[in-house]
Scaffold this active site. Structure first.
Site, PDB file in Angstrom:
ATOM      1  N   CYS A 174       0.845  -1.181   0.000  1.00  0.00           N
ATOM      2  CA  CYS A 174       0.000   0.000   0.000  1.00  0.00           C
ATOM      3  C   CYS A 174       0.886   1.238   0.000  1.00  0.00           C
ATOM      4  O   CYS A 174       1.670   1.449   0.935  1.00  0.00           O
ATOM      5  CB  CYS A 174      -0.924   0.006   1.217  1.00  0.00           C
ATOM      6  SG  CYS A 174      -1.891   1.529   1.379  1.00  0.00           S
TER       7      CYS A 174
ATOM      8  N   CYS B  78      -1.286   7.019   5.923  1.00  0.00           N
ATOM      9  CA  CYS B  78      -2.385   6.252   6.508  1.00  0.00           C
ATOM     10  C   CYS B  78      -1.804   5.034   7.199  1.00  0.00           C
ATOM     11  O   CYS B  78      -1.077   4.247   6.572  1.00  0.00           O
ATOM     12  CB  CYS B  78      -3.396   5.819   5.443  1.00  0.00           C
ATOM     13  SG  CYS B  78      -4.749   4.810   6.113  1.00  0.00           S
TER      14      CYS B  78
ATOM     15  N   CYS C 142      -4.189   0.262   8.681  1.00  0.00           N
ATOM     16  CA  CYS C 142      -3.821  -1.160   8.658  1.00  0.00           C
ATOM     17  C   CYS C 142      -2.551  -1.326   9.488  1.00  0.00           C
ATOM     18  O   CYS C 142      -1.437  -1.401   8.950  1.00  0.00           O
ATOM     19  CB  CYS C 142      -3.619  -1.634   7.227  1.00  0.00           C
ATOM     20  SG  CYS C 142      -5.119  -1.610   6.230  1.00  0.00           S
TER      21      CYS C 142
ATOM     22  N   CYS D 164      -7.021   3.227  -2.181  1.00  0.00           N
ATOM     23  CA  CYS D 164      -6.811   2.237  -1.113  1.00  0.00           C
ATOM     24  C   CYS D 164      -7.048   0.821  -1.638  1.00  0.00           C
ATOM     25  O   CYS D 164      -8.107   0.535  -2.206  1.00  0.00           O
ATOM     26  CB  CYS D 164      -7.752   2.534   0.045  1.00  0.00           C
ATOM     27  SG  CYS D 164      -7.712   1.285   1.352  1.00  0.00           S
TER      28      CYS D 164
ATOM     29  N   GLN E 125     -21.780  -7.120   8.148  1.00  0.00           N
ATOM     30  CA  GLN E 125     -20.356  -7.375   8.328  1.00  0.00           C
ATOM     31  C   GLN E 125     -19.538  -6.779   7.174  1.00  0.00           C
ATOM     32  O   GLN E 125     -19.975  -6.787   6.013  1.00  0.00           O
ATOM     33  CB  GLN E 125     -20.095  -8.887   8.398  1.00  0.00           C
ATOM     34  CG  GLN E 125     -20.743  -9.587   9.580  1.00  0.00           C
ATOM     35  CD  GLN E 125     -20.014  -9.361  10.880  1.00  0.00           C
ATOM     36  OE1 GLN E 125     -19.069  -8.577  10.965  1.00  0.00           O
ATOM     37  NE2 GLN E 125     -20.445 -10.053  11.934  1.00  0.00           N
TER      38      GLN E 125
ATOM     39  N   GLU F 109     -33.979  -7.564  17.527  1.00  0.00           N
ATOM     40  CA  GLU F 109     -33.065  -6.501  17.116  1.00  0.00           C
ATOM     41  C   GLU F 109     -33.685  -5.145  17.433  1.00  0.00           C
ATOM     42  O   GLU F 109     -34.896  -4.951  17.245  1.00  0.00           O
ATOM     43  CB  GLU F 109     -32.795  -6.628  15.610  1.00  0.00           C
ATOM     44  CG  GLU F 109     -32.124  -5.458  14.942  1.00  0.00           C
ATOM     45  CD  GLU F 109     -30.768  -5.132  15.516  1.00  0.00           C
ATOM     46  OE1 GLU F 109     -30.485  -3.944  15.720  1.00  0.00           O
ATOM     47  OE2 GLU F 109     -29.987  -6.086  15.765  1.00  0.00           O
TER      48      GLU F 109
ATOM     49  N   ASN G 195     -24.787 -12.153  18.955  1.00  0.00           N
ATOM     50  CA  ASN G 195     -23.750 -11.477  18.174  1.00  0.00           C
ATOM     51  C   ASN G 195     -23.741 -10.007  18.597  1.00  0.00           C
ATOM     52  O   ASN G 195     -24.159  -9.125  17.841  1.00  0.00           O
ATOM     53  CB  ASN G 195     -24.040 -11.628  16.678  1.00  0.00           C
ATOM     54  CG  ASN G 195     -22.962 -10.999  15.814  1.00  0.00           C
ATOM     55  OD1 ASN G 195     -21.818 -10.852  16.225  1.00  0.00           O
ATOM     56  ND2 ASN G 195     -23.331 -10.614  14.599  1.00  0.00           N
TER      57      ASN G 195
ATOM     58  N   CYS H  37     -16.740  -9.955  18.384  1.00  0.00           N
ATOM     59  CA  CYS H  37     -15.694  -9.191  17.707  1.00  0.00           C
ATOM     60  C   CYS H  37     -14.688  -8.636  18.706  1.00  0.00           C
ATOM     61  O   CYS H  37     -13.851  -7.798  18.350  1.00  0.00           O
ATOM     62  CB  CYS H  37     -16.300  -8.057  16.874  1.00  0.00           C
ATOM     63  SG  CYS H  37     -17.239  -6.849  17.834  1.00  0.00           S
TER      64      CYS H  37
END
Length: 375
Positions: free
Chosen positions: A3, A11, A14, A87, A211, A261, A306, A333
């Site tokens: 990248c 940036c 990542c 990107c 997701q 939900e 979740n 997560c």
């Protein structure tokens, strides 16, 4: 993955990009196991790895610069725009949309919001791509001042982006690090983007969560289905059900599935998918997961949870512990909040787990776990 933005130091999103990808995956798996205490007798499946580039289905682009020279990307430490249209995390369908969107900012005279001076209108452009290459574009504005100009020039944008099927304006007036507001104005005939996952069309509305990595999400749902089918469950609660990813994949003849939900938009999306796919025994409710579980007088064979990064929290964890539910499928997560929740559910033993690399080149992860009640 190479990248140029990372190499130039403009940036660093990542954070792990300098590490070879296999090393990232191994370290992530070790981290998750360590945070969970590396309990004995757990069946750990191999980590599900992602494509290293082109895996993101959504671009959250901060708009900065000027009307004539807008930037789409992030802000630097001084609040100035850093353009990231090249990107490599984005697939071709998203990357090809950025230049036409930048040109649209100029054509519609959308003044980018300037964080240091708190002036301007356009804060973000949010673009989501379906597996079929269709696009949903959302303009996050400070007010509705530019709404008429967006409507006027939208046909030209649709001409430049023929795969654009859903467009909207979101109003977020606060000077705060908040991505979007509560007010959404639909600009197109279609209200949902079809996200085809494992042969199932999940309908995604503008303010619904999905997701980030479609291929890894598909693997997540397949593994959940495999564990549920192996246990021959006949009733399921899907708490924090979103647009119904888990619930709709788990739907089977003879199996009762209830999704809960808080987002009415997400529930409407899930109901639309259930109707289109003619999935039997599937119901979706708008409500709080904890309140639903606390009020219930019976329990299913399987509870799927979740939650967001903060986890279930003590009240819901303790309710599941006391409920007698035989199995919980917990998709997390954040291994730290998962570990905290497990301390409140001592009778539900971790028996199987799998790490899924939903977010390559970062410390973020997804871990799917199966908990079974001890005799």
């Amino acid at each position: 993955m190479r990248c140029g933005y990372f190499d130039a130091g403009v940036c660093r999103s990542c954070t792990l990009l300098a590490q070879p990808y296999p090393d990232q995956v191994d370290a992530q798996a070790r981290h998750v196991r360590a945070v969970l205490g590396d309990p004995a007798d757990v069946g750990w499946l191999p980590t599900v790895v992602s494509a290293e580039a082109g895996f993101r289905n959504k671009a959250k682009m901060v708009v900065a610069g000027t009307v004539d020279a807008p930037t789409l990307g992030i802000l630097d430490a001084h609040g100035h725009g850093v353009d990231l249209q090249g990107c490599p995390l984005y697939p071709a369908a998203l990357s090809a949309s950025f230049a036409p969107l930048a040109a649209f900012v100029t054509r519609a005279s959308l003044t980018p919001y300037d964080v240091p001076t708190r002036a301007g209108e356009l804060k973000h452009v949010l673009v989501t791509a379906s597996p079929d290459g269709e696009l949903m574009v959302r303009f996050v504005l400070r007010s509705t001042e530019a709404l008429a100009r967006i409507r006027k020039h939208l046909p030209s944008l649709r001409s430049d982006l023929p795969h654009l099927v859903v467009a909207s304006v979101n109003v977020q007036p606060a000077h705060a690090a908040v991505l979007e507001g509560d007010h959404e104005i639909l600009l197109t005939e279609r209200a949902t983007l079809r996200m085809r996952v494992n042969g199932l069309d999940l309908h995604l509305r503008p303010r619904s969560f999905f997701q980030t990595n479609t291929e890894i999400a598909a693997a997540l749902y397949r593994q959940a289905v495999a564990w549920a089918d192996e246990a021959a469950v006949t009733s399921v609660w899907d708490l924090y059900s979103g647009v119904g990813g888990f619930a709709l994949h788990l739907a089977r003849p003879g199996r009762d599935v209830v999704g809960v939900e808080t987002s009415a938009e997400a529930v409407a999306s899930a109901e639309l998918t259930a109707r289109d796919a003619r999935l039997p025994g599937t119901r979706f409710l708008v409500g709080d997961a904890t309140a639903f579980a606390l009020a219930a007088t019976d329990v299913p064979d399987l509870v799927v949870v979740n939650p967001p990064r903060r986890g279930l929290g003590e009240p819901l964890s303790r309710r599941l512990e006391a409920s007698g539910v035989p199995r919980v499928l917990y998709s997390s997560c954040h291994a730290g909040s998962l570990a905290r929740d497990l301390t409140h559910m001592p009778s539900l033993r971790l028996v199987r787990a799998q790490v899924l690399d939903m977010f390559p080149h970062t410390h973020h992860h997804e871990v799917l776990t199966l908990l079974e009640r001890t005799p």
